[in-house]
Motif scaffolding. Structure first.
Motif, PDB file in Angstrom:
ATOM      1  N   MET A 249       0.757  -1.149  -0.082  1.00 54.39           N
ATOM      2  CA  MET A 249      -0.083  -0.066  -0.096  1.00 54.39           C
ATOM      3  C   MET A 249       0.879   1.176  -0.030  1.00 54.39           C
ATOM      4  N   VAL A 250       2.145   1.307   0.537  1.00 54.19           N
ATOM      5  CA  VAL A 250       2.947   2.314   0.595  1.00 54.19           C
ATOM      6  C   VAL A 250       3.370   2.648  -0.955  1.00 54.19           C
ATOM      7  N   ASN A 251       3.700   1.470  -1.665  1.00 53.48           N
ATOM      8  CA  ASN A 251       4.000   1.532  -2.865  1.00 53.48           C
ATOM      9  C   ASN A 251       2.950   2.009  -3.870  1.00 53.48           C
ATOM     10  N   GLU A 252       1.740   1.677  -3.608  1.00 51.91           N
ATOM     11  CA  GLU A 252       0.273   1.972  -4.498  1.00 51.91           C
ATOM     12  C   GLU A 252      -0.172   3.304  -3.917  1.00 51.91           C
ATOM     13  N   THR A 253      -0.345   3.686  -2.916  1.00 55.94           N
ATOM     14  CA  THR A 253      -0.986   4.842  -2.465  1.00 55.94           C
ATOM     15  C   THR A 253      -0.403   5.915  -1.599  1.00 55.94           C
ATOM     16  N   LEU A 254       0.876   5.638  -1.312  1.00 64.18           N
ATOM     17  CA  LEU A 254       1.543   6.958  -0.595  1.00 64.18           C
ATOM     18  C   LEU A 254       1.835   7.950  -1.222  1.00 64.18           C
ATOM     19  N   ASP A 255       1.909   7.952  -2.558  1.00 55.75           N
ATOM     20  CA  ASP A 255       2.314   9.148  -3.450  1.00 55.75           C
ATOM     21  C   ASP A 255       1.120   9.949  -3.409  1.00 55.75           C
ATOM     22  N   ARG A 256      -0.078   9.600  -3.149  1.00 53.47           N
ATOM     23  CA  ARG A 256      -1.294  10.558  -3.108  1.00 53.47           C
ATOM     24  C   ARG A 256      -1.312  11.227  -1.683  1.00 53.47           C
ATOM     25  N   ILE A 257      -0.769  10.575  -0.565  1.00 54.64           N
ATOM     26  CA  ILE A 257      -0.569  11.247   0.697  1.00 54.64           C
ATOM     27  C   ILE A 257       0.630  12.047   0.582  1.00 54.64           C
ATOM     28  N   LEU A 258       1.826  11.776   0.079  1.00 49.82           N
ATOM     29  CA  LEU A 258       3.013  12.434   0.392  1.00 49.82           C
ATOM     30  C   LEU A 258       2.830  13.877  -0.710  1.00 49.82           C
ATOM     31  N   LEU A 259       2.217  13.786  -1.713  1.00 45.48           N
ATOM     32  CA  LEU A 259       1.897  14.831  -3.011  1.00 45.48           C
ATOM     33  C   LEU A 259       1.788  16.098  -2.164  1.00 45.48           C
ATOM     34  N   PRO A 260       0.534  16.205  -1.707  1.00 42.23           N
ATOM     35  CA  PRO A 260       0.382  17.584  -1.073  1.00 42.23           C
ATOM     36  C   PRO A 260       1.462  18.326   0.087  1.00 42.23           C
ATOM     37  N   ARG A 261       2.230  17.340   0.433  1.00 40.75           N
ATOM     38  CA  ARG A 261       3.003  17.655   1.751  1.00 40.75           C
ATOM     39  C   ARG A 261       4.464  18.096   1.181  1.00 40.75           C
ATOM     40  N   TRP A 262       4.855  17.272  -0.153  1.00 38.97           N
ATOM     41  CA  TRP A 262       6.175  17.505  -0.568  1.00 38.97           C
ATOM     42  C   TRP A 262       6.141  18.299  -1.750  1.00 38.97           C
ATOM     43  N   LEU A 263       4.909  18.783  -2.570  1.00 33.36           N
ATOM     44  CA  LEU A 263       5.055  19.752  -3.675  1.00 33.36           C
ATOM     45  C   LEU A 263       4.985  20.905  -3.331  1.00 33.36           C
ATOM     46  N   PRO A 264       5.735  21.683  -3.782  1.00 28.05           N
ATOM     47  CA  PRO A 264       6.078  23.167  -3.467  1.00 28.05           C
ATOM     48  C   PRO A 264       4.870  23.992  -3.780  1.00 28.05           C
ATOM     49  N   GLY A 266       2.647  26.385  -5.276  1.00 32.66           N
ATOM     50  CA  GLY A 266       2.558  27.249  -6.516  1.00 32.66           C
ATOM     51  C   GLY A 266       3.251  26.492  -7.838  1.00 32.66           C
ATOM     52  N   PHE A 267       3.762  25.032  -7.272  1.00 31.26           N
ATOM     53  CA  PHE A 267       4.391  24.620  -8.508  1.00 31.26           C
ATOM     54  C   PHE A 267       3.466  24.460  -9.627  1.00 31.26           C
ATOM     55  N   TYR A 268       2.112  24.100  -9.579  1.00 29.13           N
ATOM     56  CA  TYR A 268       1.130  24.179 -10.711  1.00 29.13           C
ATOM     57  C   TYR A 268       0.529  25.387 -10.716  1.00 29.13           C
ATOM     58  N   PRO A 269       1.060  26.435 -11.250  1.00 25.37           N
ATOM     59  CA  PRO A 269       0.291  27.938 -11.220  1.00 25.37           C
ATOM     60  C   PRO A 269      -1.144  27.831 -11.505  1.00 25.37           C
ATOM     61  N   GLY A 270      -1.545  28.523 -10.235  1.00 23.82           N
ATOM     62  CA  GLY A 270      -3.291  28.841 -10.092  1.00 23.82           C
ATOM     63  C   GLY A 270      -3.902  27.665  -9.640  1.00 23.82           C
ATOM     64  N   GLN A 271      -3.215  26.572  -9.066  1.00 27.58           N
ATOM     65  CA  GLN A 271      -3.811  25.379  -8.469  1.00 27.58           C
ATOM     66  C   GLN A 271      -3.170  25.173  -7.097  1.00 27.58           C
ATOM     67  N   SER A 272      -3.969  24.774  -6.078  1.00 27.71           N
ATOM     68  CA  SER A 272      -3.589  24.604  -4.886  1.00 27.71           C
ATOM     69  C   SER A 272      -2.954  22.915  -4.827  1.00 27.71           C
ATOM     70  N   ILE A 408       9.236  14.593  -6.382  1.00 28.66           N
ATOM     71  CA  ILE A 408       8.016  15.468  -6.312  1.00 28.66           C
ATOM     72  C   ILE A 408       8.265  16.976  -6.319  1.00 28.66           C
ATOM     73  N   PRO A 409       9.274  17.349  -5.591  1.00 30.02           N
ATOM     74  CA  PRO A 409       9.750  18.796  -5.832  1.00 30.02           C
ATOM     75  C   PRO A 409      10.231  19.213  -7.013  1.00 30.02           C
ATOM     76  N   VAL A 410      10.723  18.394  -7.845  1.00 28.42           N
ATOM     77  CA  VAL A 410      11.409  18.688  -9.204  1.00 28.42           C
ATOM     78  C   VAL A 410      10.322  18.246 -10.322  1.00 28.42           C
ATOM     79  N   LEU A 411       9.527  17.190 -10.285  1.00 25.35           N
ATOM     80  CA  LEU A 411       8.592  16.771 -11.287  1.00 25.35           C
ATOM     81  C   LEU A 411       7.139  16.840 -11.201  1.00 25.35           C
ATOM     82  N   GLY A 412       6.847  17.104  -9.791  1.00 24.03           N
ATOM     83  CA  GLY A 412       5.475  17.212  -9.338  1.00 24.03           C
ATOM     84  C   GLY A 412       4.916  15.680  -9.419  1.00 24.03           C
ATOM     85  N   TYR A 413       3.525  15.346  -9.882  1.00 19.38           N
ATOM     86  CA  TYR A 413       3.021  14.292  -9.770  1.00 19.38           C
ATOM     87  C   TYR A 413       3.647  13.340 -10.888  1.00 19.38           C
TER      88      TYR A 413
END
Length: 499
Positions: A249-264, A266-272, A408-413
């Motif tokens: 499950m770490v491999n399958e779903t952790l990305d959606r848990i970590l993404l909002p925390r490790w994504l800088p 304003g990485f995607y302009p106009g999108q939280s 994530i900080p470099v390439l986003g999702y």
């Protein structure tokens, strides 16, 4: 009927509930992405990411354990069923109550404002009900009652879809005066607009409760048996599988848990960041088409592998199963990846969701390798060396976390998608390497890698070759898809006739 054809037949029946049923549920993505903004859908994506972890905790490997012990000589299957059901009933009651009591701190993990605690309560009830249903469903699979299994699964999915459409589409439209104005008093009595995306969870909860009613015969046949000594071997076999499942499950779903925390920010302009999770979650749903095939296959193959383990030619059978499983998944990978723009127009409602389509081929290929890994894992399940699965799962989890942190900080999702692909490829490669030493099976590895290389090449060609929009592009993509299927059929089709 030959062994391979019997397995294919069982897979087809289970596929009615898994593939067809999930495809029907998949159609809800169009509803969600049309009715909810990306930030709202991000809540659903985040909540179900946690559900994936908790599902493993609630069942703690007991399904696979039930199959393994049920196929041991001299086992009283009725007594085994009672003992496993007793364990799951007790543990599910404790875990469900605990989650309900901890609703507020759990909601803070998703950074949701106060007032959303009811989501956690509903999720806890869903998890408890689904855990109780797990072993009756496993019993149906063990007894080869695929049609009853499929019927109950489809009923669950049908009710879930109907309730989603009622609360998310019909009720808001009626209150807005779009149609059926005469129903407004009735709708106003049963519908609360402030619940919003919560109706996704409420619909799931109602469907899970309905499923237990349909499993009434299997539940009424249960007798409470609680004795520590007989359950110790069950737990010893099960806990490595649970740890393996958590790592998975770490491999399958952790990305959606970590993404909002490790994504800088304003990485995607106009999108939280929560909206980015919604976009990634919606595009991830497109890749789940591969997971649906894998799930249907697993329902049929898990009891099949254990039953065939005593046959003299079982290694050749396992190799044959992996070969055709991989070829079928490769054709699906090409079909969806090459035509992803068409798929997106059908399933993704708002244009904001389509900016993440680049992750779909990567995630499809990742899920293909996950299916390959699941096939290869038969060696440590049959030799009772399930701890190897734990080691492989945790190795994958470490790689997943490390690559998400770096990418994530470099390439986003896209970084999360590449991390998932790297993880499942590594796990499949290591599982094959270890299996060669402990339980050799004559898998056609080189041949399958060549087919996968061709599939990846065709997908890359479809994305990188510039073709005019409209029918020329659709025609080019259809030609590539049919060309790959045709080559596979021409080269491997004659071998299929002798299976």
């Amino acid at each position: 009927m030959s062994i391979a054809k019997r397995l294919a037949s069982q897979t087809a029946i289970y596929g009615v509930s898994s593939i067809l049923g999930r495809v029907l549920t998949f159609l809800l993505v169009r509803v969600y992405t049309g009715r909810f903004a990306a930030a709202e859908y991000g809540i659903v994506t985040g909540m179900y990411a946690y559900v994936s972890f908790l599902n493993v905790v609630f069942t703690y490997g007991m399904e696979t354990t039930f199959f393994r012990f049920a196929n041991r000589p001299g086992t009283d299957r009725r007594e085994l069923y009672d003992r496993v059901m007793t364990l799951l009933l007790l543990s599910s009651a404790v875990l469900t109550a605990g989650l309900m009591l901890l609703a507020r701190p759990l909601m803070s993990l998703l950074s949701l404002p106060p007032g959303h605690e009811r989501y956690a309560v509903w999720i806890a009830a869903i998890l408890g009900l689904d855990a109780v249903a797990a072993i009756p469903f496993a019993r149906l699979r063990l007894e080869n009652k695929a049609r009853k299994f499929a019927g109950i699964r489809l009923a669950n999915i049908g009710l879930n879809i109907a309730l989603n459409l009622f609360f998310i589409v019909l009720c808001p439209d009626v209150l807005a005066g779009k149609y059926l104005a005469g129903l407004r008093p009735l709708v106003a009595a049963v519908y609360d607009p402030t619940v919003g995306v919560g109706y996704v969870f409420l619909s799931n909860l109602a469907a899970s409760a309905f499923t237990l009613l349909l499993l009434g015969q299997e539940l009424l046949d249960f007798r409470f048996r609680l004795s520590l000594e007989p359950i110790r071997p069950l737990l010893r076999y099960a806990y490595p599988i649970m740890l393996m499942g958590l790592a998975g499950m770490v491999n399958e779903t952790l990305d959606r848990i970590l993404l909002p925390r490790w994504l800088p920010e304003g990485f995607y302009p106009g999108q939280s960041n929560l909206a980015a999770v919604g976009v990634y979650g919606a595009c991830y749903k497109l890749s789940i088409l591969m997971s649906l095939v894998i799930q249907a296959f697993k329902y049929a193959a898990e009891p099949f592998f254990f039953a065939q383990s005593t046959e003299q030619n079982s290694p050749r059978t396992f190799a044959l199963v992996l070969k055709w499983f991989t070829l079928c998944c490769a054709m699906l990978f090409v079909g969806v990846s090459v035509n992803v723009d068409v798929v997106a127009q059908v399933f993704l409602g708002r244009p904001e969701y389509r900016q993440g389509l680049g992750v779909v081929p990567v995630l499809l290929l990742a899920n293909l390798f996950l299916g390959v890994y699941w096939n290869l894992s038969v060696w440590f399940k049959l030799t009772d060396k399930t701890y190897y699965g734990t080691y492989l799962g945790f190795a994958g989890a470490v790689l997943t976390i490390a690559l998400n942190f770096l990418l994530i900080p470099v390439l986003g999702y896209m970084g999360s998608a590449l991390a998932t692909l790297a993880c499942y490829f590594m796990m499949a490669a290591l599982c094959w390497w270890l299996g060669e030493r402990h339980y050799p099976i004559p898998y056609p590895v080189v041949r399958l890698l060549l087919w996968l290389g061709l599939a990846v090449g065709i997908v890359a060609l479809s994305w990188w070759v510039p073709v005019a929009e409209g029918w020329p592009r659709y025609g080019f993509h259809a030609l590539l898809t049919l060309g790959f299927v045709g080559v596979v059929a021409a080269v491997e089709g004659r071998r299929l006739r002798v299976i």
